[in-house]
Design an enzyme around this catalytic site. Structure first.
Site, PDB file in Angstrom:
ATOM      1  N   GLY A  91      74.945  17.982  86.886  1.00 26.89           N
ATOM      2  CA  GLY A  91      74.084  16.967  87.450  1.00 26.89           C
ATOM      3  C   GLY A  91      73.721  17.483  89.053  1.00 26.89           C
ATOM      4  O   GLY A  91      73.967  18.695  89.378  1.00 26.89           O
ATOM      5  N   GLU A 132      70.953  22.159  87.914  1.00 24.15           N
ATOM      6  CA  GLU A 132      69.783  22.113  88.804  1.00 24.15           C
ATOM      7  C   GLU A 132      70.002  22.871  89.995  1.00 24.15           C
ATOM      8  O   GLU A 132      70.351  22.379  90.861  1.00 24.15           O
ATOM      9  CB  GLU A 132      69.719  20.402  88.981  1.00 24.15           C
ATOM     10  CG  GLU A 132      69.704  19.420  87.939  1.00 24.15           C
ATOM     11  CD  GLU A 132      69.299  18.087  88.303  1.00 24.15           C
ATOM     12  OE1 GLU A 132      68.598  17.546  89.277  1.00 24.15           O
ATOM     13  OE2 GLU A 132      69.742  17.221  87.332  1.00 24.15           O
ATOM     14  N   TYR A 133      69.447  23.883  89.799  1.00 22.95           N
ATOM     15  CA  TYR A 133      68.716  24.666  88.576  1.00 22.95           C
ATOM     16  C   TYR A 133      69.081  26.315  88.926  1.00 22.95           C
ATOM     17  O   TYR A 133      69.360  26.845  89.890  1.00 22.95           O
ATOM     18  CB  TYR A 133      67.192  24.518  88.737  1.00 22.95           C
ATOM     19  CG  TYR A 133      66.788  23.217  88.827  1.00 22.95           C
ATOM     20  CD1 TYR A 133      66.750  22.304  87.677  1.00 22.95           C
ATOM     21  CD2 TYR A 133      66.316  22.473  90.164  1.00 22.95           C
ATOM     22  CE1 TYR A 133      66.190  21.096  87.756  1.00 22.95           C
ATOM     23  CE2 TYR A 133      65.780  21.169  89.890  1.00 22.95           C
ATOM     24  CZ  TYR A 133      65.945  20.394  88.863  1.00 22.95           C
ATOM     25  OH  TYR A 133      65.421  19.246  88.911  1.00 22.95           O
ATOM     26  N   MET A 192      62.721  16.183  82.784  1.00 24.94           N
ATOM     27  CA  MET A 192      62.874  15.076  83.880  1.00 24.94           C
ATOM     28  C   MET A 192      61.529  14.972  84.511  1.00 24.94           C
ATOM     29  O   MET A 192      61.354  15.475  85.630  1.00 24.94           O
ATOM     30  CB  MET A 192      63.970  15.621  85.032  1.00 24.94           C
ATOM     31  CG  MET A 192      65.257  15.539  84.313  1.00 24.94           C
ATOM     32  SD  MET A 192      66.370  16.055  85.330  1.00 24.94           S
ATOM     33  CE  MET A 192      66.614  17.940  85.475  1.00 24.94           C
ATOM     34  N   TYR A 194      60.008  12.820  86.583  1.00 23.46           N
ATOM     35  CA  TYR A 194      59.950  12.065  87.540  1.00 23.46           C
ATOM     36  C   TYR A 194      60.523  12.413  88.830  1.00 23.46           C
ATOM     37  O   TYR A 194      60.466  13.681  88.842  1.00 23.46           O
ATOM     38  CB  TYR A 194      61.026  11.006  87.160  1.00 23.46           C
ATOM     39  CG  TYR A 194      62.248  11.026  86.642  1.00 23.46           C
ATOM     40  CD1 TYR A 194      63.361  11.473  87.199  1.00 23.46           C
ATOM     41  CD2 TYR A 194      62.616  11.157  85.047  1.00 23.46           C
ATOM     42  CE1 TYR A 194      64.375  11.989  86.608  1.00 23.46           C
ATOM     43  CE2 TYR A 194      63.505  11.318  84.544  1.00 23.46           C
ATOM     44  CZ  TYR A 194      64.840  12.068  85.241  1.00 23.46           C
ATOM     45  OH  TYR A 194      65.885  12.297  84.827  1.00 23.46           O
ATOM     46  N   ASP A 195      60.454  11.770  89.772  1.00 22.47           N
ATOM     47  CA  ASP A 195      60.544  12.345  91.308  1.00 22.47           C
ATOM     48  C   ASP A 195      59.801  13.161  91.807  1.00 22.47           C
ATOM     49  O   ASP A 195      59.682  14.103  92.520  1.00 22.47           O
ATOM     50  CB  ASP A 195      62.175  12.741  91.379  1.00 22.47           C
ATOM     51  CG  ASP A 195      63.108  12.110  91.279  1.00 22.47           C
ATOM     52  OD1 ASP A 195      62.751  10.615  91.626  1.00 22.47           O
ATOM     53  OD2 ASP A 195      64.330  12.275  91.047  1.00 22.47           O
ATOM     54  N   TRP A 329      66.512   7.746  83.007  1.00 17.95           N
ATOM     55  CA  TRP A 329      67.577   7.780  83.960  1.00 17.95           C
ATOM     56  C   TRP A 329      67.476   6.501  84.980  1.00 17.95           C
ATOM     57  O   TRP A 329      66.462   6.328  85.364  1.00 17.95           O
ATOM     58  CB  TRP A 329      67.361   8.941  84.865  1.00 17.95           C
ATOM     59  CG  TRP A 329      68.551   9.225  85.714  1.00 17.95           C
ATOM     60  CD1 TRP A 329      68.266   8.398  87.000  1.00 17.95           C
ATOM     61  CD2 TRP A 329      69.932   9.814  85.786  1.00 17.95           C
ATOM     62  NE1 TRP A 329      69.639   8.502  87.730  1.00 17.95           N
ATOM     63  CE2 TRP A 329      70.580   9.359  86.991  1.00 17.95           C
ATOM     64  CE3 TRP A 329      70.416  10.286  84.773  1.00 17.95           C
ATOM     65  CZ2 TRP A 329      71.686   9.670  87.080  1.00 17.95           C
ATOM     66  CZ3 TRP A 329      71.560  10.515  85.049  1.00 17.95           C
ATOM     67  CH2 TRP A 329      72.497  10.571  86.143  1.00 17.95           C
TER      68      TRP A 329
END
Length: 363
Positions: A91, A132-133, A192, A194-195, A329
């Site tokens: 995470g 990450e990452y 992922m 998003y963000d 998420w």
């Protein structure tokens, strides 16, 4: 290879039990293919993978007299003949732990051994790696080695156990990873998407999960990111589109639509807002970006997010481009109503979720 369905997955964060209590049993098991349990903890000194929060994971009294979110999740799985549970390791903020473990062969071996032991003990159907990452070629190679060892160990237990990664959207990080080498060991990729924009790192307000771009702050879009993985040889069928169950808030925006300046602040309490908490009165849908936003007059806050309408369109995009499905998420953002997951399935023309994901995916 025909799969007969799509991934409709969601991450479940272990800490959400403190706010949402027993909402796990409210998840629509009949239309979810995968629940990714986030997260398992890494001991950087030994390499051991353990429960992040034993009280929340297996001890806290929750629904129907069952203790711990993992056990409630297994009870939910028993209601569905096809839902899989996957334990996610790592995470955001755990990069240093991965780096420390992967540079030592003994620690890496311990990582794999303890991860498999946890999977068996708690009846998971696979492992998800959320590093990450990797920041350089050495770390990228170590990630490939880790996936190789995990795939080998999973196959010894059951070749149908899945192995996935939570994969980045940033081009620099994608270029750092050894994508093609990773792909040979993965069941699918959780991208992922998003963000893309946020209070803490953006210069202008922007959609943070738009399907097409530019988003107001930069040129990122989900379609652009998916294209980067396709260019590097990942089959469309193995790419799973990520969608947030939360919005990003921008304080004191100069315009009531994405693309304007906003008030920079170290106070980020309004930056991430669960979908269920967004007042959608006055919601605007951008047909070109496939994204939604709303201006909250009371808080002088511009919020960008995914609505049921944007998610239906994203599901249609999954069909049109031949992607493997979608994931969210995380589940606490849309408890009980499950509007967003249901919208995704509607966009897939109500297709049933995947019964079983075959491995390997290519001959």
């Amino acid at each position: 290879m025909s799969l007969g369905g799509h991934v409709t997955g969601t991450y479940f964060s272990s800490w959400s039990v403190y706010e949402c209590k027993d909402h796990i049993l409210d998840l629509p098991a009949g239309i979810i293919s995968h629940v990714f349990y986030a997260f398992m903890k890494i001991n950087p000194e030994t390499g051991a993978v353990t429960l992040l929060d034993p009280w929340a994971d297996v001890q806290m009294p929750l629904a129907s007299g069952i203790n711990g979110a993992i056990n409630v999740l297994n009870a939910l799985k028993a209601r569905s003949y096809f839902m899989k549970t996957v334990m996610s390791i790592g995470g955001w903020g755990t990069c240093a732990e991965f780096v420390e473990v992967m540079k030592d062969d003994r620690r890496m071996a311990t990582f794999v051994l303890t991860a498999i032991d946890l999977l068996k003990k708690y009846n998971f159907d696979g492992i998800d790696i959320d590093w990450e990452y990797p920041s350089n070629t050495t770390e990228a190679r170590q990630l490939v080695n880790l996936l190789h060892l995990l795939r080998f160990s999973l196959d010894k237990e059951n070749p149908h156990l899945c192995l996935t990664v939570a994969a980045p959207a940033g081009e620099e990080t994608i270029l750092t990873m050894l994508v093609k080498e990773m792909d040979q060991y993965l069941t699918f990729w959780n991208i992922m998407t998003y963000d893309f924009a946020g209070l803490g790192w953006s210069d202008r307000t922007g959609f943070h999960s738009n399907l097409y771009g530019p988003n107001g702050d930069n040129g990122l879009s989900a379609d652009l990111v998916i294209g980067k993985y396709l260019e590097r040889g990942v089959p469309a069928l193995k790419l799973v589109l990520g969608t947030p169950m939360y919005g990003r808030g921008f304080k004191r925006p100069s315009a009531k639509a994405p693309g304007g300046k906003f008030k920079k602040s170290t106070d980020v309490k309004d930056d991430s807002i669960d979908f269920r908490k967004i007042d959608r009165t006055g919601e605007v849908y951008d047909t070109h970006k496939v994204a939604a936003y709303v201006y909250d007059r009371k808080r002088d806050l511009l919020i960008t997010y995914d609505s049921p309408r944007t998610i239906e369109e994203k599901a249609k995009y999954v069909l049109q481009t031949g992607l493997g499905g979608g994931f969210f998420w995380d589940s606490k953002g849309d408890t009980r109503s499950s509007l967003l997951i249901k919208a995704f399935v509607n966009g897939l023309n109500g297709q049933p979720v995947l019964d079983e994901w075959p491995y390997p995916l290519s001959e």
